[in-house]
Design a protein around this motif. Structure first.
Motif: not given
Length: 127
Positions: A118-122, A108-111, A29-31
């Motif tokens: 933080n979804v590189p493809v998109v 969207g803040k992960g480690e 969800y966050e991503a």
């Protein structure tokens, strides 16, 4: 009669599975939610994040209860917000501010990420 109690290990395993599922759902969800919000605004409205927030904030500033004054204020608010939205004179400024809002978004803040998309493809597609 003996009282039947659930196996404590099974309860912990089920609980930990549910916690794991909840955690994975929240990560996804966050991503993805910031990207979904941006895509919705892009294709279904004339807004970017900045103009959407500006329009929403200005709508909360009704000065009087007079219908004519409120309509005039709504028109001025829409004009101001549309100038920083898609197709407006200040669209580059609105887009820049929207990017800043995405980076400041706590979702969207992960480690290993800096927040925002933080979804590189998109994000690689420039959406």
């Amino acid at each position: 009669m003996a009282e039947i109690k659930p196996n404590n290990e099974e309860e912990q395993k089920t609980q930990s599975t549910m916690e794991w599922a909840r955690e994975k759902y929240n990560e996804q969800y966050e991503a993805w939610m910031p990207w979904i919000e941006d895509t919705f605004l892009k294709y279904f409205t004339k807004d970017n994040r900045t103009s959407y927030v500006a329009r929403d904030s200005l709508d909360k500033t009704k000065v009087t209860g007079v219908e004519q004054v409120d309509k005039l204020q709504d028109g001025a608010n829409d004009l101001a917000a549309s100038q920083i939205g898609q197709g407006g004179i200040m669209e580059p400024v609105g887009n820049l501010a929207s990017e800043g809002m995405k980076r400041a978004d706590p979702r969207g803040k992960g480690e290993n990420t800096k927040g925002g998309l933080n979804v590189p493809v998109v994000s690689g597609l420039g959406l």
